[in-house]
Design an enzyme around this catalytic site. Structure first.
Site: not given
Length: 305
Positions: A132, A176-178, A205
């Site tokens: 994302t 998923y993202c940061t 992540i």
């Protein structure tokens, strides 16, 4: 052990009086010696701060005192120098801007996947894995097999997904993202679009890189972070990228050797984007940075708008 603690956090919780809480939160974080940025919005709080252990703990205590934030969770990493220059508490319409009203991201927590279980989830060929993040973030690192929406802004994500769905049979989704905050909203958005089987990586992540051994990892590359570290690797070790101070995107040594690169002014990605007036403003800012460095000080002046 490096002395500076970096803490990244967010919490979706109703804060109807968020503006009234800004001065007190700013004073508490500033007086604690923390630097960084905290966003306040009607939907909650989002931020990354850094400083000595005691200062970060005191600032986090002030955040936890906000309504609904007593159980606040955060991710920590460590560095030798503070990656921020000042403390800011900003008021926003959203703590992460998606531009879709009526979502309930606080309910997305029931769709968490722990990092230890993530490899098995994304290895399922029936699962659509979506990154994302924005295209420039994906470019330096991603999970094997993930779809890159190639968005320039998180606000582009809803439009991308609606178009993607027209030509793809979407049954099961893992995102998923940061650090997790964008996924909380994107999960809520997909559920509002009728996708029932959707989950996301808990803690993003950063949580995965910190807890999953590199020998078992399906992550490839580095993870872009929104501070002076620029990127991190497994165990959240500092990465190899620098940042273009004009466009705020990650750059390599090869980028810095290109003729389009001028320190603080342009890089190959943005050389043809900014006007000459903007470039002159960037050049002046860079001159001030150099002068401050020569005096042994950090430049904390306002960035050109």
């Amino acid at each position: 052990m490096p002395e500076i603690v970096v803490a990244a956090f967010y919490k979706f919780t109703p804060l109807p009086d968020y503006a009234r809480r800004q001065p007190g939160l700013f004073a508490a974080a500033r007086d604690a010696g923390a630097l960084g940025t905290i966003l306040l919005a009607p939907e909650g709080v989002n931020g990354t701060i850094a400083g000595p252990r005691a200062g970060v703990d005191a600032a986090l205590s002030a955040v936890k005192a906000l309504p609904g934030c007593a159980d606040l969770e955060w991710k920590e990493s460590y560095t030798d120098e503070n990656p921020f220059y000042r403390m800011k508490v900003r008021l926003k319409a959203e703590i992460v801007a998606l531009g879709v009203p009526g979502l309930a991201p606080e309910k997305s927590r029931e769709r968490y996947v722990d990092p230890a279980d993530w490899n098995a989830v994304i290895a399922d060929p029936e699962t659509l894995v979506i990154d994302t993040r924005n295209a420039y973030e994906v470019a330096i690192g991603a999970f094997d097999g993930a779809v890159d929406p190639k968005t320039a802004s998180f606000r582009d994500f809803p439009g991308w997904f609606r178009e993607y769905r027209k030509t793809h049979d979407v049954k099961r989704v893992a995102m998923y993202c940061t650090g997790g905050v964008r996924c909380e909203k994107s999960v809520a958005f997909l559920r509002s679009e009728g996708i029932g089987d959707v989950c996301h990586l808990k803690g993003g992540i950063l949580n995965y890189l910190e807890t999953v051994p590199e020998t078992e990892s399906l992550w490839r590359g580095e993870c872009f972070v929104f501070d002076q570290r620029v990127s991190v690797r497994h165990d959240l070790a500092p990465g190899s990228y620098d940042m273009c101070r004009a466009c705020r995107r990650p750059i390599t040594d090869e980028d810095k050797a290109a003729p389009e690169y001028v320190e603080g002014v342009s890089c190959p990605s943005c050389h043809d984007v900014h006007s000459e007036e903007r470039k002159r403003a960037f050049a002046e800012r860079q001159r001030q940075v150099a002068l401050a460095a020569a005096r042994g000080r950090a430049h904390i002046g306002a960035k050109p708008s």
